[in-house]
Design an enzyme around this catalytic site. Structure first.
Site, PDB file in Angstrom:
ATOM      1  CG  ASP A 111      -8.617  14.035  -9.295  1.00 13.12           C
ATOM      2  OD1 ASP A 111      -8.462  14.343  -8.099  1.00 13.12           O
ATOM      3  OD2 ASP A 111      -9.398  14.625 -10.061  1.00 13.12           O
ATOM      4  CG  ASP A 125     -11.372  14.881  -4.798  1.00 16.18           C
ATOM      5  OD1 ASP A 125     -11.233  16.095  -4.555  1.00 16.18           O
ATOM      6  OD2 ASP A 125     -10.998  14.343  -5.859  1.00 16.18           O
TER       7      ASP A 125
END
Length: 150
Positions: A111, A125
């Site tokens: 991330d 995402d």
């Protein structure tokens, strides 16, 4: 654009951006893009969205495989004239495949998009969230698409 091309494009762009972050940064390093608004922050997430259920890699891998299999099954069943619906599922498919690839290779998801007021996330995402939001819209407001799958 073909549903498969869109899913592949989401996957490739997601993996490329994560590669840039992995090779150019160390975990927890943060680089301001727009001070006090947007940062690139390298996080190794062993959980799901918002880092919930940390360390459940086997569980999330299994769930991801089942979701991907279901998405592929339904994309094949959607009539060609329902292009928008196919594209929506392709966004989710490409994002799910991108995060699954990370889990299988590293045991975590990379991330890096950090707005500081929201948990750090990635492009996969984003594709999943956009796809699910559009899917909810279709289910609520365009029920004839859902009936075409029966």
């Amino acid at each position: 654009m073909s549903a498969w091309i869109l899913a592949a494009a989401v996957f490739i762009i997601d993996q490329f951006t994560k590669y840039i972050v992995r090779v150019g940064m160390v975990p927890h390093q943060s680089i301001p893009v727009i001070k006090d608004i947007l940062y690139i922050t390298y996080i190794q997430n062993t959980g799901a969205a918002f880092s919930i259920l940390q360390g459940r890699v086997i569980f999330f891998t299994t769930v991801s495989l089942m979701v991907i299999a279901a998405l592929i099954f339904y994309i094949f069943r959607i009539p060609p004239e329902k292009r928008f619906f196919r594209m929506v599922l392709s966004l989710i498919l490409g994002g799910a495949a991108g995060n699954l690839a990370d889990r299988l290779r590293f045991g975590y998801v990379v991330d890096f998009i950090d707005f500081r007021v929201w948990p750090v996330f990635n492009l996969a995402d984003s594709a999943i969230v956009i796809g699910v939001a559009l899917l909810a819209y279709i289910i609520i407001f365009d029920s004839h698409i859902m009936k075409s799958l029966e």
